[in-house]
Design a protein around this motif. Structure first.
Motif, mmCIF file in Angstrom:
data_model
loop_
_atom_site.group_PDB
_atom_site.id
_atom_site.type_symbol
_atom_site.label_atom_id
_atom_site.label_comp_id
_atom_site.label_asym_id
_atom_site.label_seq_id
_atom_site.Cartn_x
_atom_site.Cartn_y
_atom_site.Cartn_z
ATOM 1 N N LEU A 46 0.861 -1.168 0.000
ATOM 2 C CA LEU A 46 0.000 0.000 0.000
ATOM 3 C C LEU A 46 0.903 1.225 0.000
ATOM 4 C CD1 LEU A 46 -2.286 -1.418 2.778
ATOM 5 C CD2 LEU A 46 -2.970 -1.129 0.393
ATOM 6 N N ILE A 47 0.688 2.113 -0.954
ATOM 7 C CA ILE A 47 1.549 3.287 -1.089
ATOM 8 C C ILE A 47 0.688 4.536 -1.169
ATOM 9 C CG2 ILE A 47 3.244 4.463 -2.550
ATOM 10 C CD1 ILE A 47 4.177 1.654 -3.462
ATOM 11 N N GLY A 48 1.027 5.525 -0.329
ATOM 12 C CA GLY A 48 0.302 6.783 -0.351
ATOM 13 C C GLY A 48 0.655 7.627 0.854
ATOM 14 N N PRO A 49 0.021 8.789 0.956
ATOM 15 C CA PRO A 49 0.277 9.655 2.110
ATOM 16 C C PRO A 49 -0.426 9.122 3.358
ATOM 17 C CG PRO A 49 -1.371 10.641 0.664
ATOM 18 C CD PRO A 49 -0.883 9.395 -0.009
ATOM 19 N N MET A 50 0.113 9.490 4.511
ATOM 20 C CA MET A 50 -0.498 9.070 5.770
ATOM 21 C C MET A 50 -1.806 9.801 5.983
ATOM 22 S SD MET A 50 1.272 6.651 6.961
ATOM 23 C CE MET A 50 0.557 6.438 8.564
#
Length: 170
Positions: A166-170
Motif C-alpha cells: 500500500l503506497i500513499g500519504p499518511m
C-alpha cells in the motif's frame, strides 16, 4: 534530408508496430483470478480491511470447468472485487475450493514463484491501517516506511500469503 527520412521511416515501423500490437486488447486492465483457502476470511480482508468493493459474482459450473480446462470437473463460485466500481478497474477475482495451499506461506517475496504481491496506490493510508488493525492483520517490516516527503509504504499479507503493498500519504 535522407537521414531524416530514414529515421522517420524507422520510427514509423517501430512505433507503428507497437501501436498495432496493443490495439488487439479490448480492455486496459488485466483481470486477476486468485484461489484462496477461506473465501469469507479473504473477502473480509479485501473488503473490510483494504476497502475494495464487491462488484459481482458468477459460478463456473463443473461441465464448463472441465471443458474449458479450468478445473477437473469442479464447480467454483467467483467473487469479483475492485478498488472502485468502475468498468476500467481491475477485476480481483477470488475463488475457493475449500482447501489449503499446497505450499508454505511465504515470509518474503523471494520465497516462492508466481504471483507474490500486488501494489495499491491510495489517497490516504491511515484509514486502511486502522481497518487492517481491526482485522488483526500483521504489518511486515518497519511499516509504514517513508518513501518521500508525502508518501509512505505499508506491507501486509492477505490470509493466503499474497503480499499487498500500500503506497500513499499518511
Amino acid at each position: 534530408m535522407s537521414t531524416f527520412k530514414n529515421l522517420l521511416i524507422l520510427a514509423t515501423l517501430l512505433f507503428g508496430g507497437l501501436v498495432h500490437a496493443q490495439s488487439n486488447f479490448t480492455s486496459k486492465s488485466i483481470g486477476v483470478g486468485v484461489v484462496v483457502a477461506d473465501m469469507q476470511r479473504s473477502l473480509d480482508f479485501y473488503i473490510k480491511g483494504i476497502g475494495m468493493v464487491k462488484t459481482g459474482n458468477f459460478t463456473i459450473n463443473a461441465e464448463f470447468g472441465k471443458r474449458g480446462g479450468l478445473t477437473g470437473s469442479e464447480a467454483v463460485d467467483v467473487n469479483i472485487l475492485k478498488l472502485e466500481n468502475n468498468p476500467e478497474s481491475t477485476d480481483w477475482k477470488l475463488m475457493s475450493f475449500g482447501k489449503k495451499a499446497g505450499h508454505p506461506k511465504p515470509k518474503f517475496i523471494q520465497d516462492d514463484t508466481g504471483l507474490q504481491y500486488i501494489t495499491i496506490q491510495v489517497k490516504s493510508l491511515q484509514p486502511i491501517i486502522d481497518r487492517l488493525k481491526e482485522q488483526n492483520v500483521t504489518f511486515l517490516g518497519n511499516t509504514p516506511t517513508p518513501l518521500t516527503k508525502d508518501s509512505h509504504f505499508v506491507l501486509v499479507q492477505d490470509p493466503d500469503g499474497t503480499f499487498v503493498e500500500l503506497i500513499g500519504p499518511m
